[in-house]
Scaffold this motif. Structure first.
Motif, PDB file in Angstrom:
ATOM      1  N   LEU A  80       0.833  -1.207   0.000  1.00 22.88           N
ATOM      2  CA  LEU A  80       0.000   0.000   0.000  1.00 22.88           C
ATOM      3  C   LEU A  80       0.865   1.254   0.000  1.00 22.88           C
ATOM      4  CD1 LEU A  80      -2.887  -0.662   2.547  1.00 22.88           C
ATOM      5  CD2 LEU A  80      -3.107  -0.215   0.123  1.00 22.88           C
ATOM      6  N   ASP A  84       1.132   4.387  -2.608  1.00 22.51           N
ATOM      7  CA  ASP A  84       0.809   5.768  -2.237  1.00 22.51           C
ATOM      8  C   ASP A  84       1.331   6.035  -0.835  1.00 22.51           C
ATOM      9  OD1 ASP A  84      -0.268   8.284  -1.900  1.00 22.51           O
ATOM     10  OD2 ASP A  84      -2.241   7.725  -2.669  1.00 22.51           O
ATOM     11  N   ILE A  85       2.319   6.898  -0.714  1.00 23.59           N
ATOM     12  CA  ILE A  85       3.034   7.103   0.550  1.00 23.59           C
ATOM     13  C   ILE A  85       2.104   7.481   1.700  1.00 23.59           C
ATOM     14  CG2 ILE A  85       3.564   9.532   0.193  1.00 23.59           C
ATOM     15  CD1 ILE A  85       5.887   6.949   1.799  1.00 23.59           C
ATOM     16  N   VAL A  86       0.984   8.145   1.396  1.00 18.90           N
ATOM     17  CA  VAL A  86       0.120   8.576   2.501  1.00 18.90           C
ATOM     18  C   VAL A  86      -0.520   7.391   3.228  1.00 18.90           C
ATOM     19  CG1 VAL A  86      -0.386  10.911   1.774  1.00 18.90           C
ATOM     20  CG2 VAL A  86      -1.722   9.061   0.858  1.00 18.90           C
ATOM     21  N   ALA A  87      -0.412   6.182   2.647  1.00 20.91           N
ATOM     22  CA  ALA A  87      -0.953   5.020   3.336  1.00 20.91           C
ATOM     23  C   ALA A  87      -0.246   4.784   4.665  1.00 20.91           C
ATOM     24  CB  ALA A  87      -0.833   3.781   2.443  1.00 20.91           C
ATOM     25  N   GLU A  89       0.090   6.692   6.936  1.00 22.39           N
ATOM     26  CA  GLU A  89      -0.633   7.349   8.019  1.00 22.39           C
ATOM     27  C   GLU A  89      -1.617   6.410   8.703  1.00 22.39           C
ATOM     28  OE1 GLU A  89      -2.324  10.880   6.341  1.00 22.39           O
ATOM     29  OE2 GLU A  89      -0.357  11.732   5.886  1.00 22.39           O
ATOM     30  N   ASP A  90      -1.897   5.262   8.093  1.00 18.99           N
ATOM     31  CA  ASP A  90      -2.793   4.309   8.739  1.00 18.99           C
ATOM     32  C   ASP A  90      -2.170   3.686   9.967  1.00 18.99           C
ATOM     33  OD1 ASP A  90      -4.209   2.981   5.645  1.00 18.99           O
ATOM     34  OD2 ASP A  90      -4.621   4.783   6.803  1.00 18.99           O
TER      35      ASP A  90
ATOM     36  N   LYS B 388      -2.750  14.761  10.006  1.00 12.74           N
ATOM     37  CA  LYS B 388      -1.303  14.791   9.981  1.00 12.74           C
ATOM     38  C   LYS B 388      -0.882  16.166   9.475  1.00 12.74           C
ATOM     39  CE  LYS B 388      -0.837  10.521  11.258  1.00 12.74           C
ATOM     40  NZ  LYS B 388      -2.116  10.268  11.817  1.00 12.74           N
ATOM     41  N   TYR B 412      -9.849  13.214  -3.313  1.00  8.92           N
ATOM     42  CA  TYR B 412      -8.611  12.576  -2.858  1.00  8.92           C
ATOM     43  C   TYR B 412      -7.858  13.517  -1.921  1.00  8.92           C
ATOM     44  CZ  TYR B 412      -3.801  10.867  -2.963  1.00  8.92           C
ATOM     45  OH  TYR B 412      -2.539  10.442  -2.600  1.00  8.92           O
ATOM     46  N   ASN B 416      -6.802  13.012   2.039  1.00  7.57           N
ATOM     47  CA  ASN B 416      -5.378  12.871   2.336  1.00  7.57           C
ATOM     48  C   ASN B 416      -4.772  14.257   2.427  1.00  7.57           C
ATOM     49  OD1 ASN B 416      -4.933   9.843   1.861  1.00  7.57           O
ATOM     50  ND2 ASN B 416      -5.988  10.506   0.013  1.00  7.57           N
ATOM     51  N   SER B 418      -2.487  15.689   3.904  1.00  6.95           N
ATOM     52  CA  SER B 418      -1.051  15.966   3.884  1.00  6.95           C
ATOM     53  C   SER B 418      -0.553  16.158   2.457  1.00  6.95           C
ATOM     54  CB  SER B 418      -0.265  14.858   4.578  1.00  6.95           C
ATOM     55  OG  SER B 418      -0.621  13.610   4.047  1.00  6.95           O
ATOM     56  N   ARG B 419      -1.371  15.797   1.465  1.00 12.69           N
ATOM     57  CA  ARG B 419      -0.974  15.986   0.072  1.00 12.69           C
ATOM     58  C   ARG B 419      -0.934  17.457  -0.345  1.00 12.69           C
ATOM     59  NH1 ARG B 419       2.047  12.382  -2.502  1.00 12.69           N
ATOM     60  NH2 ARG B 419       1.063  10.380  -2.824  1.00 12.69           N
ATOM     61  N   TYR B 451      -6.177   2.645  -5.754  1.00 15.68           N
ATOM     62  CA  TYR B 451      -5.695   1.371  -5.273  1.00 15.68           C
ATOM     63  C   TYR B 451      -6.742   0.574  -4.518  1.00 15.68           C
ATOM     64  CZ  TYR B 451      -2.748  -2.242  -3.490  1.00 15.68           C
ATOM     65  OH  TYR B 451      -2.215  -3.456  -3.198  1.00 15.68           O
ATOM     66  N   ARG B 457      -6.653   6.123  -2.262  1.00 16.81           N
ATOM     67  CA  ARG B 457      -5.218   6.010  -2.481  1.00 16.81           C
ATOM     68  C   ARG B 457      -4.938   5.795  -3.959  1.00 16.81           C
ATOM     69  NH1 ARG B 457      -4.654   7.501   2.636  1.00 16.81           N
ATOM     70  NH2 ARG B 457      -4.628   5.843   4.162  1.00 16.81           N
ATOM     71  N   TYR B 458      -3.773   6.331  -4.403  1.00 13.02           N
ATOM     72  CA  TYR B 458      -3.408   6.170  -5.800  1.00 13.02           C
ATOM     73  C   TYR B 458      -2.596   4.909  -6.027  1.00 13.02           C
ATOM     74  CZ  TYR B 458      -4.622  11.043  -6.827  1.00 13.02           C
ATOM     75  OH  TYR B 458      -5.281  12.218  -7.012  1.00 13.02           O
ATOM     76  N   SER B 463       1.716   7.809  -8.276  1.00 12.11           N
ATOM     77  CA  SER B 463       2.292   8.606  -7.188  1.00 12.11           C
ATOM     78  C   SER B 463       3.655   8.144  -6.711  1.00 12.11           C
ATOM     79  CB  SER B 463       1.329   8.616  -6.006  1.00 12.11           C
ATOM     80  OG  SER B 463       1.343   7.358  -5.387  1.00 12.11           O
TER      81      SER B 463
END
Lengths: 92, 585
Positions: A80, A84-87, A89-90, B388, B412, B416, B418-419, B451, B457-458, B463
């Motif tokens: 994951l 996508d790096i923001v995953a 945060e889970d 965050k 999106y 998210n 923080s993007r 995803y 999520r991408y 990304s």
């Protein structure tokens, strides 16, 4: 900040960091290197995105990071995160 | 003191004589003259023969010159020989020659209005110079010059174009005043001092002795740090810091070690009251030792980074910088912690999970918090406490938001947050654009963007920069795009120079400020028409025949330009404001 570039982070990304952050990261070279090597080890490959969007991870305690990854489905989590790096945060 | 003042008086007299010649701004015609001339040309083509007079300072290309000459000759010839009818001549109005002419004249207007401003500026500065001179000539030398007055001098000196050596000379003189007034100088970042004096404040013997007093060996310290200590430190404050470290050693578990560069640096760059304030602020939530270990820069005043070279500090890239020259973030740290407390965050949580944000310049964090509030995300009341905080580091909050909106990915972004920290020229946006375009052209061969089933999520090829599957990378991402105005089949009125000026207006008005949409602009008839035709259920988004445009972008750009550039057509302004920075082909 050569050590970041040596660990595989793009020079352009490192150049975008501001002064105070750079100094603090330089002081903590050992700790940050440990974290980055651990993440690489478990299979995370989007380190550039980590620096851009989730730099806070590198300021965290190594033990917190390791236990977070141990307490989840690591393989799925890594996949994951690589998408996508923001995953991240889970769990952190 | 008297000698310093006399020197300054001489310098300011010379500045007064050499720098404020207002005559160089005079012209033989005004902006109104040119505007009248443009109107005249509309009615009377024969007026073209006077054009040279109005194009004195504007450069046009060789090609355009030739065409213009040919045109002038034709017109002049026709005046005496009447070969072409007015209708035939009129065709010329619709060609490119005419638009070159018009745009050159518009450029002249811009140059002139700059000149007018420059002249006013020049007169203002002359007044300030006279005031300063007056003050110095009447100054009572038994009194020191106070900080407020020094401020005025510094600001003035740095606002006129002096040659480098002169600037250094004056700054040194003012520096000496400052030293007399305040021996333990705490330099703020308002002054950019160019110091060509390599004075050592301490001798090595003094340093060795004071280290020994507390049981440490100065010779074990890194040589670069040693040198810096001798230049910047002084015996009293180092003594004070050492004794303070002894006091707090047990309670806060601080250990001093000569080989620990950061601790030695803090001896001469920090003060006990900084430590006291931070201890109080952390209030037992975060241990002092932890802060010291993670972010030692917060124990140093902001702007404290004096180079020892005589040249101005060159802009070395971060990765090559001398890593041993710290820059402080004490003020930012204090203000940021106060801000997060006010917003209702648990400071310990912030430190454990978002530590990097505490040293980011406070103005930026505050600005982003305020801007998010205006966009409908109130961090104080919103229950996004697991938010965050990376979004608050953004230097381009609005531009990034525009990009997400115009690619149809507003949801999106909201899932998210923080993007927000993505740069507006990030590769993610280019990839998204291409994939969406492809999906529109080949509905049966859709490329999957998201995803997981929550669709927040991408996928990696959007990304993740190490993913090469789409073939879009940093080198080729921009090819195939026109992010400036598309030039279609119409006369080129908005050319590069004008467009740059429009950019300046936007950057000038909104860079580093919170943008609030003025409710008056919502009443503007043009805005109302566009709102009626294109607004969607989300008040941040326009849908113009299938193309999504950020409404906030349009409104804020329009607000910046419409009252200032009355020389442009409304439709041109609207087009510019809608299309600026959009990814189009």
């Amino acid at each position: 900040m050569k050590y970041l570039v040596d660990l595989g982070i793009s020079k352009d990304i490192v150049d975008l960091l501001d002064d105070a952050t750079c100094y603090n990261m330089k002081i903590n070279e050992k700790k940050i290197t440990e974290i980055i090597l651990y993440l690489k080890n478990i299979g995370i490959n989007n380190l550039d995105e980590l620096i851009i969007n989730e730099l806070r991870i590198l300021y965290m305690d190594f033990e917190d990071i390791r236990s977070a990854f141990n307490n989840c489905n690591q393989k799925e989590m890594v996949e994951l995160i690589n998408n996508d790096i923001v995953a991240i945060e889970d769990i952190l | 003191m008297q000698e310093l003042i006399s020197k300054l008086i001489n310098i300011f007299k010379i500045i007064l004589n050499e720098n404020f010649d207002e005559n160089k701004y005079n012209r033989s015609y005004s902006i109104q003259d040119i505007k009248d001339y443009i109107r005249l040309l509309e009615d009377d083509l024969y007026a073209i023969k006077d054009i040279d007079k109005y194009l004195l300072n504007v450069s046009i290309s060789e090609d355009q010159k030739r065409v213009l000459e040919a045109f002038k000759t034709t017109i002049a010839f026709n005046e005496t020989n009447n070969i072409f009818s007015l209708d035939e001549l009129d065709k010329y109005r619709k060609t490119n020659i005419y638009s070159y002419i018009k745009s050159a004249l518009v450029r002249q207007i811009i140059l002139l209005s700059d000149a007018k401003k420059a002249k006013e500026d020049c007169l203002k500065k002359k007044q300030i110079c006279l005031k300063i001179l007056n003050f110095l000539q009447k100054h009572d030398c038994s009194k020191l010059i106070n900080e407020q007055q020094l401020h005025t001098f510094y600001n003035f000196i740095n606002s006129i174009n002096l040659p480098q050596e002169k600037l250094i000379e004056i700054n040194l003189l003012l520096f000496q005043f400052n030293l007399m007034a305040n021996p333990n100088l705490e330099l703020s970042n308002k002054y950019e001092l160019v110091e060509s004096i390599n004075k050592f404040n301490m001798t090595k013997d003094q340093a060795v002795e004071i280290f020994a007093q507390y049981g440490y060996d100065f010779n074990l310290v890194d040589s670069k740090i040693q040198e810096e200590l001798l230049v910047l430190g002084n015996v009293d404050s180092i003594n004070e810091m050492f004794s303070y470290f002894e006091d707090i050693k047990k309670e806060h578990k601080i250990n001093f070690n000569e080989k620990d560069n950061k601790m030695v640096t803090l001896l001469y760059k920090s003060k006990p009251d900084i430590f006291d304030n931070i201890i109080e602020l952390a209030e037992g939530n975060i241990s002092l030792a932890k802060i010291l270990e993670t972010m030692p820069s917060v124990f140093i005043h902001k702007g404290t980074s004096i180079t020892q070279n005589s040249e101005k500090k060159k802009k070395a890239t971060v990765s090559e910088q001398n890593d041993k020259t710290p820059s402080g973030s004490y003020e930012d740290f204090i203000l940021n912690i106060e801000l997060f407390k006010y917003l209702g965050y648990d400071i310990k949580e912030v430190f454990v999970k978002n530590a990097d944000i505490l040293t980011i310049p406070h103005e930026r964090i505050k600005r982003n918090v305020d801007q998010l509030k205006l966009l409908g995300i109130d961090l104080k009341t919103d229950k996004k406490k697991d938010f965050k905080l990376s979004a608050l580091k953004s230097t381009s909050l609005l531009l990034t938001m525009d990009k997400f909106i115009e690619l149809g990915e507003y949801d999106y972004l909201m899932n998210n947050l923080s993007r927000f920290y993505l740069e507006p020229n990030s590769i993610v946006f280019y990839r998204l654009f291409h994939v969406k375009k492809h999906n529109n052209s080949f509905p049966n061969q859709q490329i999957e963007i998201y995803y997981d089933k929550n669709k927040t999520r991408y996928k990696g090829y959007i990304s993740n920069s190490t993913n090469k599957e789409l073939g879009i990378n940093e080198e080729n991402k921009i090819s195939g795009f026109a992010t400036s105005l598309p030039i279609i089949n119409r006369p080129v009125i908005i050319n590069e120079v004008v467009e740059k000026k429009l950019d300046d207006l936007i950057v000038d008005r909104y860079d580093k400020k919170v943008v609030e949409i003025d409710s008056r602009i919502l009443m503007h008839p043009v805005v109302q028409r566009i709102d009626d035709n294109f607004k969607t259920s989300n008040e941040l988004i326009y849908n113009i025949n299938g193309i999504l445009i950020s409404r906030h972008k349009f409104l804020r750009n329009f607000m910046a330009i419409v009252d200032v550039r009355k020389d442009l057509d409304l439709s041109e302004i609207v087009e510019f404001c809608l299309i600026k920075d959009s990814l189009l082909t």
